[in-house]
Motif scaffolding. Structure first.
Motif, short mmCIF file in Angstrom:
data_model
loop_
_atom_site.label_atom_id
_atom_site.label_comp_id
_atom_site.label_asym_id
_atom_site.label_seq_id
_atom_site.Cartn_x
_atom_site.Cartn_y
_atom_site.Cartn_z
N VAL B 381 0.84 -1.20 0.00
CA VAL B 381 0.00 0.00 0.00
C VAL B 381 0.88 1.26 0.00
N ALA B 382 1.99 1.21 0.74
CA ALA B 382 2.90 2.36 0.74
C ALA B 382 3.60 2.49 -0.61
N ILE B 384 2.40 2.05 -3.58
CA ILE B 384 1.64 2.68 -4.67
C ILE B 384 1.84 4.19 -4.73
N PRO B 385 1.59 4.95 -3.66
CA PRO B 385 1.82 6.40 -3.80
C PRO B 385 3.30 6.76 -3.93
N THR B 388 4.51 6.02 -7.32
CA THR B 388 3.93 6.97 -8.26
C THR B 388 4.74 8.27 -8.26
#
Lengths: 310, 649
Positions: B381-382, B384-385, B388
């Motif tokens: 989850v960390a 992904i941002p 990006t």
């Protein structure tokens, strides 16, 4: 998750406060070339920020809405294959963004590789900037002077740098005036810029070249044309001529500080361009010059390598 | 004495002498410990001569973790040196050696080893195979990697570290400017481990193409297997370029040729081109398996099938092709014309499209899911941002005109750490925690794991985000110090604090391994995560033969089919299983390669000739040796299965 966002906010705040006092060099241009790159950087930051925000919003939404603790125990997530329309969107929109930035990239790259806009009619001032471990030598052939580790240029005047190196690959960089370009031993690169605001600017070699790299800097002073002419006259009145012997001493590894000479080293140690170049498209006639040690035989090999390289 | 003078360190310091003593003590302690506990036989028979893909995978991962700490120590030293202006903790020469070894160790000996280790452990299990296609070659791959890594790591105490950066640009790396043997070490260490990697590439392509379980067509492979297949295809195309480039570098430095010289018809720019024709695909060799790991983990903990399987595969294929068409973006500033730079600018940005597809597919995998925040999922989850952000700064760097301002600055350093750490390192840690029960039969403690996660994520952000800013403020990379007047000091201090937090995070992971080894329950069954793919259909830890009966599958989520749709995985009766024998030849050959490399580094020609002939001798001997492996009898299999509480059916 909350912790993370609080934390990110803190970083951004700290960063803004820390840097708020002065604008960042690259984003504080003093000439048209650096202004172009600064604008491009802002355009790309804004475009990309939109992408980041979209991803963040989607991610937060998923994490809050579909976390296990919010679902009934017997909830069984469905099996979902890809969907043509959804995939069309996630391919199509990035393609549009990339296409937009590609246009920006092409236009701006041609711009910074040419004479600065508005100066096309002017005859550019040619300065040879060559690096040796760990110094910069600036030769002004028209003015017939040479400086070490400092550079004076007139404002509102197109300047054309011819870059090369007496050894390792270095990268010539004055962040507030233009982006970088490599200086290499076997060819001459050209860099165009113009300064529109008088002042002192930081210049340095940005490409790692060994022990003295960190201090491999030079100072740039932009001043009105009349002051520049005055400076040239003063040098002719006061400085010693640059001899081949002195120049060879200067090439020894070290830092030296700032120095000034009349005459340029180009007379006895020409730059690797034209018939002196290691890799050029020009005529293959051999030169008679003694210093001509770059690629004495202009055989077909070097020509071939050249073509592969492009 | 003259003979030994060449081994002296050219730039000694108290720290290097302390390291020499520490290395000596550790070696003595290991030898004494093994002798005292009479573990030499166990070590030799069970590990050093093994051909079991699982054990080789675990040895890769252990080596990768060791290298992570070596490279991490380098990183902390760098950040400590630059934490305050005009610091004198390291001098310029030491700083140059430290960032050079940091780069090489982290890319070649940490990240590569980690991904190949995970591939080794997971790929055969996910395709339902007994081992890889060429088990002995697989052992040789590992030992060549290990020999290369050890050769590289002794450089700083014997003869001197390389100091020309991990990119090793000529003419800086030539004997004119790098006079110690450091760059020779670079050439030979990378050469030897590179051969190992190339062999792995061929081995895994053969394994995945030929050894899948019945029913597993290409489009029914788990996503990690797809990522491994494509990665290994890239390896097979990219690594020969490195092999040749390193050989040319060796010829230049040690045999007097002029390939990368600036005179005599040589061309320094050719090294930059060759290096990056390998180097750019290399970053996709690292990131694609990471994408595979995230695909498995996000699907498992969202309790959903992976969204857009076909587009996930297609995007990886497109990335692998594009990865060979972008190398010039590493030197936009080398003087090509605007046309050339524009073309490479577009190809580079084009990679954002397939990568974007993957990001959105992961997000859509969570959509309508039932998300469980386990430690592996937290890393995903960390990722992904953070990835990006790393990706979009990559697009910013791809704009050639703007790159003239970012090139060689801390902005670039921030960018590639921003893709490699949340991309590759998070994936490797997440994958390790995820597959840990498969490897060792117990789970790592979740609470301690989450502490480590927060230290690592916060540490990462603090260490690298400030570099974007100092880069834009004109801070070049690889500067051992800076003056107060530059204004880099506060942000550099922040970076150091971040690096320290990262170090604490990794230390917590090590503690977690110790803690969980002592305290975690062992009766966790075969599927503790409620996972979906085939590897979870066999026991924890996995028996030597992987599956008692070859499974039959109908989709990429074989175990999920078995759990939810009544698919029968194991239809046949237990039969005797054909397995490869252990062999000592790989480790012996790698030892000879080490001697060969070491002798070549120091121009000890007698050593080069003797070890070179011995290597050829080993190869000849192996070619004529018949070894058809052995069979595990049915009774033994049944006995093992009973110990695990009966065969999984």
């Amino acid at each position: 998750m909350k912790l993370k966002w609080t934390f990110l906010t803190i970083i951004i705040t700290i960063a803004t406060v820390l840097t708020g006092c002065e604008p960042l060099l690259v984003l504080d241009p003093k000439g048209p070339q650096a202004a172009t790159t600064a604008n491009v950087i802002w355009i790309s930051i804004i475009t990309m920020a939109i992408v980041v925000v979209v991803v963040l919003v989607m991610l937060t939404n998923m994490l809050f809405k579909y976390r296990a603790s919010k679902q009934p125990d017997d909830y069984e997530p469905p099996h979902i294959e890809g969907n043509k329309y959804v995939e069309g969107i996630i391919v199509g929109i990035p393609i549009l963004i990339v296409a937009f930035l590609s246009v920006v990239s092409i236009i701006s790259t041609y711009q910074v590789e040419a004479t600065p806009e508005g100066y096309e009619d002017q005859e550019p001032l040619v300065i040879y900037a060559s690096s040796s471990n760990w110094k910069w030598h600036f030769s002004y052939p028209e003015q017939d002077i040479e400086t070490v580790n400092y550079l004076f240029i007139p404002t509102n005047q197109a300047v054309e740098f011819r870059l090369y190196s007496h050894g390792t690959i270095t990268s010539f960089w004055i962040p507030q005036l233009a982006g970088q370009k490599y200086a290499m031993a076997d060819m001459v690169n050209t860099l165009h810029l113009a300064a529109e605001v008088p002042g002192d600017y930081m210049g340095r070699n940005a490409n790692f070249n060994g022990e003295g790299f960190a201090e491999n800097t030079f100072n740039v002073t932009a001043m009105p044309q009349t002051e520049f002419d005055q400076w040239v006259d003063d040098i002719h009145a006061t400085a010693d001529p640059l001899t081949e012997e002195t120049f060879n001493e200067l090439l020894e590894p070290g830092h030296l500080g700032q120095m000034t000479f009349t005459g340029t080293h180009l007379e006895f140690a020409p730059a690797p361009e034209g018939e002196n170049g290691g890799h050029h498209h020009g005529s293959p006639d051999d030169s008679e010059e003694e210093t001509h040690d770059h690629d004495d035989e202009h055989d077909s090999d070097s020509e071939e390598t050249e073509h592969e390289n492009h | 004495m003259e003979f030994f003078e060449r081994f002296a360190v050219p730039h000694p310091s108290p720290m290097i002498y302390a390291s020499m003593v520490a290395i000596g003590l550790v070696i003595i302690a290991i030898i004494a410990g093994l002798s005292y506990f009479k573990k030499w036989g166990y070590l030799w028979n069970e590990w050093l001569t093994t051909t079991d893909h699982k054990r080789i995978g675990i040895m890769y991962i252990i080596s990768a973790l060791l290298m992570l700490f070596r490279g991490g120590a380098d990183a902390v030293m760098m950040r400590l040196q630059t934490a305050v202006p005009e610091n004198t903790f390291l001098d310029a020469q030491h700083y140059n050696e430290v960032f050079t070894t940091h780069g090489v160790v982290m890319i070649i000996f940490m990240a590569m080893a980690f991904i190949i280790g995970l591939m080794n452990f997971v790929v055969p299990l996910q395709i339902g195979a007994r081992d890889v296609a060429f088990p002995r070659l697989n052992a040789l791959s590992f030992w060549l990697y290990f020999a290369g890594a050890m050769l590289f790591n002794i450089s700083f105490v014997i003869g001197g570290s390389p100091d020309a950066g991990w990119t090793n640009y000529y003419p800086l790396a030539s004997t004119d400017f790098s006079t110690s043997v450091g760059v020779n070490y670079y050439n030979w260490a990378l050469q030897i481990s590179g051969i190992g990697t190339l062999i792995s590439g061929i081995n895994f392509i053969a394994t995945i193409m030929k050894m899948r379980a019945p029913g597993m067509t290409l489009m029914k492979m788990p996503m990690f297997v797809w990522s491994a297949l494509i990665t290994n295809a890239i390896i097979v195309f990219a690594f020969p370029v490195l092999t040749i480039a390193l050989l040319m570098g060796t010829f230049d430095r040690q045999l007097g040729t002029f390939f990368f010289a600036t005179d005599n018809g040589g061309m320094d720019m050719m090294w930059a081109n060759l290096f990056w024709i390998w180097g750019h695909p290399e970053v996709y060799i690292l990131i694609l398996p990471a994408f595979g790991v995230y695909s498995q983990i996000i699907a498992t903990f969202s309790e959903r099938n992976l969204y857009g399987y076909t587009s996930m595969v297609a995007s990886m294929v497109v990335i692998s092709l594009l990865s060979f068409l972008v190398w010039v973006h590493h030197f936009f500033t080398m003087g090509q014309d605007a046309m050339t730079n524009s073309i490479f600018s577009i190809t580079t940005m084009a990679i954002a499209v397939p990568t974007g597809i993957k990001i959105f597919n992961w997000l859509l995998t969570m959509w309508k899911g039932k998300i469980r925040f386990t430690t592996p999922m937290l890393y995903s989850v960390a990722f992904i941002p953070l990835f990006t952000i790393g990706g979009v700064t990559g697009v910013m760097l791809a704009i050639a005109s703007a790159d003239y301002q970012y090139h060689n600055t801390m902005f670039l350093v921030a960018h590639f750490h921003n893709v490699i750490i949340p991309g590759v390192v998070f994936a490797m840690i997440a994958g390790l925690i995820y597959w840990w029960p498969k490897m060792f039969g117990f789970m790592l403690n979740e609470r301690i794991g989450k502490w480590a996660f927060w230290f690592i994520v916060v540490g990462f952000c603090l260490a690298f985000f400030p570099m974007y800013i100092t880069g834009l403020d004109g801070q070049a990379r690889r500067m051992y110090t800076y003056s107060e007047a530059t204004g880099f000091a506060p942000l550099s201090m922040l970076s150091f604090i971040g690096a320290a937090l990262l170090a604490v995070g990794f230390a917590i992971i090590v503690y977690n391994i110790y803690y969980s080894f002592r305290n975690s329950p062992r009766n966790i069954g075969s599927d503790p995560w409620n996972a979906r793919s085939l590897e979870w259909a066999t026991h924890n830890p996995v028996p030597e033969y992987n599956f008692a009966v070859t499974p039959e599958v109908v989709s990429s989520e074989a175990l999920w089919d078995a759990k939810k749709r009544g698919h029968k995985l194991f239809k046949n009766k237990i039969e005797k299983i054909h397995m490869p024998n252990n062999t000592g030849w790989p480790i012996i050959m790698a030892g000879l390669f080490f001697v060969f490399g070491f002798s070549f580094v120091f121009f000890i020609w007698s050593g080069v000739i003797i070890s070179g002939l011995a290597i050829l001798g080993c190869m000849a001997y192996r070619s004529f040796k018949q070894d058809d492996g052995r069979y595990i009898p049915v009774e033994e299999i049944k006995e093992t299965e009973d110990k695990f509480g009966g065969a999984n059916e």
